[in-house]
Write a protein that holds these residues in place. Sequence first.
Motif, PDB file in Angstrom:
ATOM      1  N   VAL A  22       0.844  -1.150   0.127  1.00 43.68           N
ATOM      2  CA  VAL A  22      -0.061   0.248  -0.043  1.00 43.68           C
ATOM      3  C   VAL A  22       0.868   1.360  -0.011  1.00 43.68           C
ATOM      4  N   VAL A  79      -3.552   7.234  -2.494  1.00 42.88           N
ATOM      5  CA  VAL A  79      -2.893   6.055  -2.139  1.00 42.88           C
ATOM      6  C   VAL A  79      -3.343   4.851  -3.127  1.00 42.88           C
ATOM      7  N   TRP A  80      -2.377   4.119  -3.258  1.00 36.56           N
ATOM      8  CA  TRP A  80      -2.615   2.751  -4.273  1.00 36.56           C
ATOM      9  C   TRP A  80      -2.464   1.206  -3.461  1.00 36.56           C
ATOM     10  N   MET A  81      -2.849   0.211  -3.761  1.00 33.60           N
ATOM     11  CA  MET A  81      -2.574  -1.058  -3.355  1.00 33.60           C
ATOM     12  C   MET A  81      -2.508  -2.084  -4.260  1.00 33.60           C
ATOM     13  N   THR A 105      -6.773  -8.346  -4.039  1.00 37.74           N
ATOM     14  CA  THR A 105      -7.284  -7.275  -4.489  1.00 37.74           C
ATOM     15  C   THR A 105      -8.038  -7.118  -5.756  1.00 37.74           C
ATOM     16  N   SER A 138      -9.838   7.033   1.234  1.00 37.94           N
ATOM     17  CA  SER A 138      -8.340   7.556   0.879  1.00 37.94           C
ATOM     18  C   SER A 138      -8.052   8.286   2.113  1.00 37.94           C
ATOM     19  N   TRP A 192      -7.409   6.325   5.289  1.00 40.43           N
ATOM     20  CA  TRP A 192      -6.082   5.562   5.280  1.00 40.43           C
ATOM     21  C   TRP A 192      -4.965   6.841   5.563  1.00 40.43           C
ATOM     22  N   THR A 204      -6.964  -0.714   5.953  1.00 43.53           N
ATOM     23  CA  THR A 204      -6.425  -0.889   4.513  1.00 43.53           C
ATOM     24  C   THR A 204      -7.553  -1.529   3.950  1.00 43.53           C
ATOM     25  N   PHE A 212     -10.001  -0.497   0.427  1.00 42.44           N
ATOM     26  CA  PHE A 212      -9.845  -0.851  -0.845  1.00 42.44           C
ATOM     27  C   PHE A 212     -10.571  -2.112  -1.373  1.00 42.44           C
TER      28      PHE A 212
END
Length: 304
Positions: free
Chosen positions: A67, A89-91, A134, A145, A148, A180, A184
């Motif tokens: 993440v 943010v991205w995962m 995911t 977001s 997080w 998290t 997501f």
Amino acid sequence: MQFTSVDLERVESTWQQFVPSASLQNADPRSFRFDWRSEELETASFVDYRLSAQVHSRAEPQDQLLVCRVDAPDARVWSGRASLDAETVWMSDGTEVEARWDRSARVRAIVFDHQAAQSRARQITGDDRRELRTTGLAPHSVMDSQRWERMFAYLDQSLRDGIADDLLVAELERHALMITLSAFPTTFSESLRRPAQRAGAPGAVRRALAYIDANAHLAITIDDVAAASYISTRGLQYAFRRALDITPADALRRARLDGAHRDLRNGRGRSVGEVARRWGFSNSSRFASAYREAYGMTPALPST
């Protein structure tokens, strides 16, 4: 671990300790500076670094949930032909993600061990067969977001304060993982976004949850909940932890927050303070903080 370096190879080798697939491509050594900080949790790693250089980076995590947020005015983040919002943010749990910036960037990340994260998600939802994967790289929403980001800031400050107790570190990691996974899209999203998982829970836990739902607006205590569930208070604490990975107090607090949220949304009250007190929150600042953590917004009545 914390250090500053101008050695390009040290940067890449350090980052690869946490994400073996990570690589720095086309980094300009003439403007290179690297400020690294990382912390080990129970089965996860906290990473926060600043990298000054023209950089193209690539990560394709294996056996991990990565993440990450790249914070730079000129940052570009993408996966394949799909661009990602560089301001959020991205995962990824295996999808290759690339990033590029020309001057300097702050990179913040939490790297979870995939198997440990899956085991914890199964424990919380009661679904022992579901595989954790995911199903999207971006959070569900802007509010997710932001939630997080607040969690990361809280984790950062807690680790800076020098927490040494293993139980507290484990609880911080559990909190980080749950924020998290709820933020997501994953194969556990539907289960995690339901109310507390009752179907697979013991009878005492289901009775306790039903009693909490019916009486959260009253001045009940955990002893009252235990008595209504025909179990000792200590036994109820253990049953909740085993079945839901939360405490009865957590469940009661969530039910009261949900009740306050419904009343505020429907305009049932003359003020936010009145609604908060109705649902057992005597401290307005603590209520506002808990409300923002749960719903990503400041508590307010509808404007007329």
